[in-house]
Design an enzyme around this catalytic site. Structure first.
Site, mmCIF file in Angstrom:
data_model
loop_
_atom_site.group_PDB
_atom_site.id
_atom_site.type_symbol
_atom_site.label_atom_id
_atom_site.label_comp_id
_atom_site.label_asym_id
_atom_site.label_seq_id
_atom_site.Cartn_x
_atom_site.Cartn_y
_atom_site.Cartn_z
ATOM 1 C CE LYS A 170 -2.518 4.449 6.924
ATOM 2 N NZ LYS A 170 -3.690 5.691 8.114
ATOM 3 C CD GLU A 219 -11.525 5.474 4.452
ATOM 4 O OE1 GLU A 219 -11.133 5.000 5.459
ATOM 5 O OE2 GLU A 219 -11.330 6.068 3.553
ATOM 6 N NE ARG A 272 -2.431 1.066 3.560
ATOM 7 C CZ ARG A 272 -2.752 0.686 4.561
ATOM 8 N NH1 ARG A 272 -4.419 0.582 4.326
ATOM 9 N NH2 ARG A 272 -2.367 1.062 5.421
#
Ligand code: PLP
Ligand code: COI
Length: 341
Positions: free
Chosen positions: A184, A220, A82
């Site tokens: 992220k 989210e 990721r």
């Protein structure tokens, strides 16, 4: 090895400086070998890319002490993967994924004295991050980068541990449809700060963000994915390409199916459907699974049948199975648990 004298059971989710951190620099198109250092300070030029244009990405993972005294990490290959995707989206060089795992192991081992004991309720949070470090004034990617990994012992992300949370449907958006919600990057968190401070002021624990284009689907929170349990016992999680692909959530889907024999699926979840859910939780490395008891949509209260005193029964089974796998009391699927020591 003697552990540090820390009140593990009462740790919150905060920064406690540990002895070592890993540092590697990218210059002239290549990463150096990296070192462990005791220096917790970062010294960079005033015009560094990260300071001017927020060119920074990070990861979050944990190291656990198992029941039989080993130290392990959970699926670090997925964090490495990721972080590579995050870096590519912000035009940053990728830190090699095998080197990433090696560095995580090295830094956790060096800080063994800070890895909370089994059963203490605390873990060692591991934060890999990378930023543009050379001066940049025109809007363009930096040429030089620093990759670091810091560690800090942490307790529960939400005060009160497993007490169900009250969240609100947020009027601010977190991520644009073709933006950066799926990676992220620090920038996603900077823009969530006003929303979370405001939520806290209004008495809510967290924000539920909706899809920015139609404001009809659940996305989210600022730091975790949603997981719902339907009234017929199915586990469902929102599918969207503007949410972070949570490693915890992906693992929980597999745990639900393979360990608990439940049906589990990732699909779009309209806000309208939430009132019909039986249980709700927030899942992530920091949040583990934090139960949600109430969701407030502009004054309209949705009270989950699982209530405001404890986790719903399926959420609890998922929580116990996942943490059992992470702490070594339940056999993990191949490759999930990577031994540090
Ligand atoms: N969503 C956001 C916005 C996050 O910051 C996090 C934390 O990493 C998650 C979801 C959960 O992801 P993971 O389970 O990989 O920690
Ligand atoms: C994590 O769960 O690792 C995160 O990065 C979330 C953050 C809000 C602490």
């Amino acid at each position: 090895m003697e552990k540090k004298n820390i009140d593990w059971a009462n740790l919150g989710f905060g920064y406690v400086q540990t002895d070592y951190r890993f540092v590697s620099n990218f210059k002239d198109g290549a990463w150096d070998d990296g070192i462990l250092t005791e220096d917790a300070n970062v010294v960079i030029n005033e015009c560094a890319g990260v300071l001017q244009y927020a060119q920074t990405v990070f990861e979050g993972m944990k190291a656990y002490t198992t029941q039989d005294g080993r130290i392990v990490t959970f699926r670090p290959d997925l964090n490495a993967e990721r972080m590579a995707q995050s870096a590519a989206r912000l035009e940053m060089p990728v830190f090699p994924q095998d080197k990433f795992i090696e560095a995580v192991i090295k830094v956790v081992k060096a800080n063994e004295a800070y890895v909370p004991p089994y059963g203490s309720g605390a873990t060692l949070y591991v934060r890999p991050y990378m930023f543009g470090s050379n001066p940049v004034i025109g809007v363009k990617p930096a040429d030089e980068y620093q990759f670091r990994i810091l560690t800090t012992p942490v307790g529960p992300y939400f005060k009160g541990g497993v007490k169900p949370l009250t969240i609100r449907v947020c009027d601010f958006d977190r991520a644009a449809p073709n933006g950066t919600g799926h990676i992220k990057a620090g920038l996603n968190y900077a823009m969530s700060l006003h929303a979370i401070v405001d939520a806290h002021k209004q008495g809510y624990d967290e924000n539920m963000y909706l899809d920015a284009a139609t404001r009809t689907y659940v996305e989210e929170t600022g730091g975790a994915n949603f997981l719902f349990v339907t009234r017929d016992g199915k586990v469902v999680t929102p599918k969207s390409n503007s949410i972070l692909p949570s490693i915890t959530r992906r693992s929980l889907i597999q745990v639900a199916q393979e360990y608990l024999g439940l049906e589990a699926e990732e699909r779009e979840i309209p806000l309208e459907e939430v009132k019909d859910m039986a249980e709700c939780g927030l899942c992530g490395t920091a949040a583990v699974i934090s139960p949600v008891g109430k969701i407030v949509d502009h004054g309209k209260e949705i009270c989950l049948p699982s209530g405001m005193t404890e986790m719903g029964p399926i959420t609890k089974k998922l929580y116990e199975t996942l943490t059992g796998i992470q702490m070594g009391s339940i056999k993990a699927p191949e490759g999930w648990v990577v031994e540090v020591k």
